[in-house]
Design an enzyme around this catalytic site. Structure first.
Site, PDB file in Angstrom:
ATOM      1  N   ASN A 106       1.436  -6.067  -8.648  1.00 40.47           N
ATOM      2  CA  ASN A 106       2.225  -5.256  -7.729  1.00 40.47           C
ATOM      3  C   ASN A 106       3.657  -5.775  -7.800  1.00 40.47           C
ATOM      4  O   ASN A 106       4.031  -6.700  -7.085  1.00 40.47           O
ATOM      5  CB  ASN A 106       1.656  -5.381  -6.314  1.00 40.47           C
ATOM      6  CG  ASN A 106       2.360  -4.476  -5.312  1.00 40.47           C
ATOM      7  OD1 ASN A 106       3.468  -4.007  -5.546  1.00 40.47           O
ATOM      8  ND2 ASN A 106       1.717  -4.261  -4.179  1.00 40.47           N
ATOM      9  N   ARG A 163       0.509  -1.342  -9.967  1.00 36.36           N
ATOM     10  CA  ARG A 163       1.211  -0.466  -9.036  1.00 36.36           C
ATOM     11  C   ARG A 163       2.474   0.023  -9.732  1.00 36.36           C
ATOM     12  O   ARG A 163       3.304  -0.765 -10.185  1.00 36.36           O
ATOM     13  CB  ARG A 163       1.594  -1.222  -7.776  1.00 36.36           C
ATOM     14  CG  ARG A 163       2.425  -0.387  -6.802  1.00 36.36           C
ATOM     15  CD  ARG A 163       3.261  -1.271  -5.910  1.00 36.36           C
ATOM     16  NE  ARG A 163       4.054  -0.463  -4.970  1.00 36.36           N
ATOM     17  CZ  ARG A 163       5.178  -0.888  -4.413  1.00 36.36           C
ATOM     18  NH1 ARG A 163       5.657  -2.068  -4.726  1.00 36.36           N
ATOM     19  NH2 ARG A 163       5.832  -0.116  -3.571  1.00 36.36           N
ATOM     20  N   HIS A 203       4.992   4.228  -1.348  1.00 42.26           N
ATOM     21  CA  HIS A 203       4.047   3.400  -0.590  1.00 42.26           C
ATOM     22  C   HIS A 203       2.745   4.165  -0.321  1.00 42.26           C
ATOM     23  O   HIS A 203       1.996   3.825   0.593  1.00 42.26           O
ATOM     24  CB  HIS A 203       4.625   2.940   0.763  1.00 42.26           C
ATOM     25  CG  HIS A 203       5.807   2.030   0.660  1.00 42.26           C
ATOM     26  ND1 HIS A 203       6.837   2.050   1.568  1.00 42.26           N
ATOM     27  CD2 HIS A 203       6.130   1.075  -0.245  1.00 42.26           C
ATOM     28  CE1 HIS A 203       7.742   1.154   1.243  1.00 42.26           C
ATOM     29  NE2 HIS A 203       7.341   0.546   0.129  1.00 42.26           N
ATOM     30  N   ARG A 246      18.179  -1.435   1.403  1.00 46.95           N
ATOM     31  CA  ARG A 246      18.471  -0.018   1.221  1.00 46.95           C
ATOM     32  C   ARG A 246      18.793   0.625   2.572  1.00 46.95           C
ATOM     33  O   ARG A 246      18.210   0.253   3.585  1.00 46.95           O
ATOM     34  CB  ARG A 246      17.275   0.683   0.572  1.00 46.95           C
ATOM     35  CG  ARG A 246      17.157   0.419  -0.921  1.00 46.95           C
ATOM     36  CD  ARG A 246      15.817   0.864  -1.460  1.00 46.95           C
ATOM     37  NE  ARG A 246      14.824  -0.201  -1.324  1.00 46.95           N
ATOM     38  CZ  ARG A 246      13.524  -0.035  -1.562  1.00 46.95           C
ATOM     39  NH1 ARG A 246      13.059   1.136  -1.933  1.00 46.95           N
ATOM     40  NH2 ARG A 246      12.696  -1.049  -1.422  1.00 46.95           N
ATOM     41  N   GLU A 296      -3.093  -3.140  -0.818  1.00 45.36           N
ATOM     42  CA  GLU A 296      -2.825  -2.268  -1.953  1.00 45.36           C
ATOM     43  C   GLU A 296      -3.515  -2.767  -3.208  1.00 45.36           C
ATOM     44  O   GLU A 296      -3.941  -1.977  -4.057  1.00 45.36           O
ATOM     45  CB  GLU A 296      -1.314  -2.180  -2.184  1.00 45.36           C
ATOM     46  CG  GLU A 296      -0.565  -1.476  -1.067  1.00 45.36           C
ATOM     47  CD  GLU A 296       0.930  -1.611  -1.193  1.00 45.36           C
ATOM     48  OE1 GLU A 296       1.572  -0.644  -1.644  1.00 45.36           O
ATOM     49  OE2 GLU A 296       1.457  -2.683  -0.846  1.00 45.36           O
TER      50      GLU A 296
END
Length: 407
Positions: free
Chosen positions: A9, A91, A180, A241, A384
């Site tokens: 990931n 991912r 996500h 961001r 995840e």
């Protein structure tokens, strides 16, 4: 085939990895590479059973971090070339309009992922490096890309369409994709299990709050909207961001501050958000600054919370009724203050937080709303890696029965 899967990931400044059994969810080893490319040095923590290795030092790029992590596997007795890995799951942040299902990685697929870097310049290049590195380390092992955008492929046209020239948008793939998605899908399904209800019966709002942050509204197990857009820049305030920003800011900066396109991209991807406002993007460091009386850090926090509440209100209206609200990822799982401030003063809407439950840290899923509150508020640890491992194992297991697979 073996259900042992190596999952990578790769984030904008970090890499999480796990070696695990997809069926049983047993984790043999895991690690975190942090602060990649930062001037004050990086860090790797690798755990394999009782063994724990740590590395502190320069990590100039993702490739260097991965190579050091692979050495740590060997040092703890797990030689990835001989242990019998059935698949490697990656991912991948942006699938564009090309990918929305787990996909076996071929040269053509890798090239397509690389070309999509223009839409996710902070992430897809790191994903490509991860894929290339494991291909070198583990030749012949099937590799699968699981796309962050996939869960949001179901969004209705009204949610994913931008109000610009339709022909131009179609020609260049300009639309909302969302990110996500693996996490949003995983935690919403785990919440349904915890509540003992089918996902089809629930209206859910998910806040995935980490260095990258996003929210989603989910009706009956299907995503109907999310905060991130064509790129991961839109929506909530994030570590580096800005989230939502007047589009006019970009041409204005190019004229007034004499910035070129690459400088604006650098500004928006790496030097905005919490870091741009306060100088730090780690929420723990932000809290330390606030505790020390730093007014700029406090403003950054207030802007962060203001944006969360704006989207919470929008999704409440969009869904009509909401059954549960979920907080997940690093900040969402570990900051009682963020959860409390995001939901403050909403008792009239059936939304409340029990202060004791909110402040109590326990493993696994936990309810932080009062027992009989109309809306259930949950903290659901995301995983995840497990979701990616299972998707990779399922795909490779299905393909392995096809003639010529692996030839």
């Amino acid at each position: 085939m073996s259900d042992l899967v190596l999952v990578l990931n790769s984030g904008s400044s970090s890499i999480k990895y796990q070696l695990l059994h997809a069926v049983s969810a047993q984790v043999l080893a895991s690690g975190l590479v942090e602060k990649i490319g930062e001037s004050h040095g990086g860090r790797i923590v690798h755990e394999a059973g009782p063994a724990k290795l740590e590395y502190d030092g320069a990590i100039p790029n993702h490739r260097a971090g991965l190579l050091r992590a692979f050495e740590m596997f060997r040092e703890t007795g797990l030689d990835l070339t001989t242990i019998g890995i059935g698949a490697v799951g990656h991912r991948v942040v942006h699938g564009g309009e090309v990918f929305w299902e787990p996909t076996l990685i071929t040269d053509d697929v890798l090239h397509a992922i690389d070309e999509l870097s223009v839409l996710a310049p902070l992430h897809n290049p790191a994903n490509v490096v991860g894929i290339e590195s494991t291909r070198e380390l583990l030749p012949g092992i099937p590799e699968v890309a699981v796309f962050d955008t996939a869960f949001f492929h179901t969004m209705p046209d009204a949610a994913k369409t931008y109000a610009i020239d339709a022909k131009l948008a179609a020609a260049h793939g300009i639309r909302k994709y969302g990110f996500h998605g693996t996490s949003h899908q995983y935690v919403s399904e785990k919440a349904a299990e915890y509540l003992g209800k089918p996902t089809e019966e629930l209206n859910q709002i998910v806040f995935h709050l980490g260095n990258g942050a996003s929210a989603s509204s989910i009706r009956g197990g299907v995503a109907i909207d999310t905060t991130m857009g064509m790129t991961p820049l839109e929506g909530l305030v994030m570590g580096t961001r800005p989230g939502d920003l007047d589009p006019g800011v970009t041409p204005y900066l190019m004229r007034a501050a004499d910035l070129d396109v690459s400088q604006v991209e650098q500004l928006l991807n790496r030097s905005s958000g919490l870091k741009g406002m306060s100088g730090v993007n780690d929420f723990r460091e932000l809290q330390q600054l606030i505790d020390g009386g730093d007014t700029q850090a406090k403003l950054a926090y207030d802007v962060y919370i203001h944006r969360l509440r704006r989207y919470l209100g929008a999704y409440l209206v969009q869904l009509g009724t909401v059954d549960n609200i979920i907080f997940t990822a690093g900040v969402g799982e570990n900051s009682p203050a963020v959860r409390a401030d995001a939901l403050a003063g909403l008792q009239a809407l059936g939304i409340d937080i029990d202060p004791t439950r909110n402040a109590t840290r326990v493993p696994g899923i936990r309810r932080i709303s009062p027992e009989f509150a109309p809306v259930t508020v949950l903290v659901v640890p995301t995983n995840e890696e497990l979701a990616i491992a299972r998707a990779a194992h399922e795909l490779v297991g299905g393909l392995s029965s096809e003639p010529g697979f692996g030839a």
